[in-house]
Design a protein around this motif. Structure first.
Motif, PDB file in Angstrom:
ATOM      1  N   ASN A 299       0.827  -1.208   0.000  1.00  0.00           N
ATOM      2  CA  ASN A 299       0.000   0.000   0.000  1.00  0.00           C
ATOM      3  C   ASN A 299       0.862   1.259   0.000  1.00  0.00           C
ATOM      4  OD1 ASN A 299      -2.316  -1.582   0.063  1.00  0.00           O
ATOM      5  ND2 ASN A 299      -2.486  -1.502   2.300  1.00  0.00           N
ATOM      6  N   THR A 300       1.996   1.207   0.703  1.00  0.00           N
ATOM      7  CA  THR A 300       2.901   2.351   0.725  1.00  0.00           C
ATOM      8  C   THR A 300       3.498   2.606  -0.657  1.00  0.00           C
ATOM      9  OG1 THR A 300       3.457   1.939   3.051  1.00  0.00           O
ATOM     10  CG2 THR A 300       4.971   3.312   1.788  1.00  0.00           C
TER      11      THR A 300
ATOM     12  N   LEU B 235       0.961   4.312  -2.713  1.00  0.00           N
ATOM     13  CA  LEU B 235       0.855   5.728  -2.362  1.00  0.00           C
ATOM     14  C   LEU B 235       1.959   6.535  -3.029  1.00  0.00           C
ATOM     15  CD1 LEU B 235       0.011   5.563   1.468  1.00  0.00           C
ATOM     16  CD2 LEU B 235      -1.492   6.333  -0.376  1.00  0.00           C
ATOM     17  N   HIS B 236       3.165   5.989  -3.045  1.00  0.00           N
ATOM     18  CA  HIS B 236       4.302   6.680  -3.658  1.00  0.00           C
ATOM     19  C   HIS B 236       4.062   6.882  -5.156  1.00  0.00           C
ATOM     20  CE1 HIS B 236       8.640   7.709  -3.990  1.00  0.00           C
ATOM     21  NE2 HIS B 236       8.505   7.202  -5.196  1.00  0.00           N
TER      22      HIS B 236
ATOM     23  N   GLN C 298       1.175   6.712  -6.748  1.00  0.00           N
ATOM     24  CA  GLN C 298       0.011   7.568  -6.941  1.00  0.00           C
ATOM     25  C   GLN C 298       0.395   9.042  -6.856  1.00  0.00           C
ATOM     26  OE1 GLN C 298      -3.239   6.467  -4.281  1.00  0.00           O
ATOM     27  NE2 GLN C 298      -2.854   4.299  -4.710  1.00  0.00           N
TER      28      GLN C 298
ATOM     29  N   VAL D 225       3.827  10.847   0.601  1.00  0.00           N
ATOM     30  CA  VAL D 225       3.606   9.635   1.388  1.00  0.00           C
ATOM     31  C   VAL D 225       3.698   9.942   2.878  1.00  0.00           C
ATOM     32  CG1 VAL D 225       4.511   7.340   1.926  1.00  0.00           C
ATOM     33  CG2 VAL D 225       4.391   8.103  -0.446  1.00  0.00           C
TER      34      VAL D 225
ATOM     35  N   THR E 208       0.760  11.211   4.784  1.00  0.00           N
ATOM     36  CA  THR E 208      -0.278  10.256   5.174  1.00  0.00           C
ATOM     37  C   THR E 208       0.028   9.617   6.521  1.00  0.00           C
ATOM     38  OG1 THR E 208       0.799   8.412   4.020  1.00  0.00           O
ATOM     39  CG2 THR E 208      -0.751   9.765   2.752  1.00  0.00           C
TER      40      THR E 208
ATOM     41  N   GLN F 196       2.844   8.108   7.587  1.00  0.00           N
ATOM     42  CA  GLN F 196       3.618   6.869   7.564  1.00  0.00           C
ATOM     43  C   GLN F 196       4.748   6.954   8.601  1.00  0.00           C
ATOM     44  OE1 GLN F 196       3.232   4.090   5.471  1.00  0.00           O
ATOM     45  NE2 GLN F 196       1.293   4.969   4.807  1.00  0.00           N
TER      46      GLN F 196
END
Length: 243
Positions: free
Chosen positions: A170-171, A174-175, A177, A223, A226, A228
Motif C-alpha cells: 500500500n505504501t 501511495l508513492h 500515486q 507519502v 499520510t 507513515q
C-alpha cells in the motif's frame, strides 16, 4: 542552417548556466516545488533567450573576420570589411559544417529512436499484462521487468520480483500515486523532447537527473503526509532501491 547550429550552441550555454546556478544556490534546499518549477522553466527558457534581441554577441573589430550578435528572431553574422585572410578559423568551420550537421542529425535520430522505443515498450507492457482499473489510475501487474514504476496514469508493479507485506504494498502504491497525481510524467516527456534537440549537452542531462530527484522527494513528502512511519518507510525505500 548555420544560424540554427549557432542558436543550438547558445541554448546549450543557457542550459549550462542555469544548471550551475541550480547546483550552487538551490540544490540543497528543501523547497522541492520551487526546484521543480525552476528546472522546468530553465529548460524551456533556455530555448527562448537566444531568440531575444539581446546584445550578448555584439559586432567587434577584432580582425578575425566574423562577429556574432543577436538579431530579432535569431543570430546574424557580419563579415568584417577589414579582413582579407586567405584561410581564417571561420572558413575552417565552413569546411567542417557539413560534417558537424551530419553528426548532429544522426544524434537527433538516435535519441528519438531511443525515446520512441521506450514508449513502445511501455505500450507493450500495458497490452501484454493484466490490468486492474482503479478510480484514478490503473495497476499493470508485470510478469517480468522492473519492480515498480509509474507512467501517466499507470502503475507498473512486478509482484514476483519483491515480496511485500500488505502495508508495504500500500505504501508503494501511495508513492506511485503521488507521481501520477503530480503529473511527473509530463515533466519527463518535456525533458526527453528537449534532450532530442540538445542531445550533445551533458548539462541538460544533469537538469533532467536533478528533476527526477526532485520528483522522488515530492512523492516521498506526499507519502509522509499520510502519517507513515518515517523509519519503516526509509527502510522500505532502501530495500526496494536494491532490487
Amino acid at each position: 542552417m548555420k544560424s540554427v547550429m549557432l542558436y543550438l550552441l547558445q541554448v546549450a550555454i543557457c542550459h549550462t548556466v542555469f544548471y550551475l546556478l541550480y547546483r550552487t544556490l538551490y540544490a540543497n534546499l528543501a523547497y522541492f516545488n520551487f526546484s521543480r518549477i525552476y528546472l522546468l522553466s530553465a529548460t524551456v527558457i533556455s530555448f527562448i533567450i537566444p531568440l531575444l534581441s539581446i546584445g550578448i554577441w555584439q559586432p567587434s573589430d577584432n580582425g578575425l573576420g566574423w562577429s556574432l550578435f543577436f538579431s530579432q528572431g535569431g543570430v546574424a553574422q557580419v563579415r568584417s570589411e577589414t579582413t582579407d585572410l586567405a584561410a581564417s578559423p571561420y572558413e575552417l568551420v565552413d569546411l567542417l559544417f557539413p560534417a558537424l550537421l551530419t553528426i548532429y542529425l544522426i544524434g537527433c535520430l538516435f535519441v528519438s529512436y531511443k525515446l520512441l522505443r521506450s514508449l513502445w515498450k511501455i505500450h507493450m507492457l500495458i497490452k501484454n499484462n493484466e490490468i486492474v482499473r482503479e478510480e484514478d489510475y490503473r495497476i499493470v501487474r508485470l510478469k517480468n521487468g522492473p519492480a515498480f514504476f509509474s507512467f501517466m496514469t499507470c502503475i507498473f508493479i512486478n509482484e514476483n520480483k519483491n515480496s511485500l507485506k500488505q502495508d508495504e504494498y500500500n505504501t508503494v502504491l501511495l508513492h506511485e500515486q503521488a507521481h501520477i497525481r503530480q503529473k511527473h510524467s509530463y515533466d519527463l516527456l518535456l525533458m526527453e523532447i528537449a534532450g532530442v534537440v540538445c542531445w550533445f549537452n551533458p548539462f541538460l542531462k544533469k537538469l533532467k537527473t536533478s528533476l527526477c530527484q526532485v520528483h522522488e522527494y515530492l512523492a516521498d513528502k506526499a507519502v509522509m503526509n499520510t502519517k507513515q512511519d518515517p523509519d519503516a518507510y526509509s527502510k522500505l525505500i532502501i530495500r526496494l532501491s536494491s532490487l
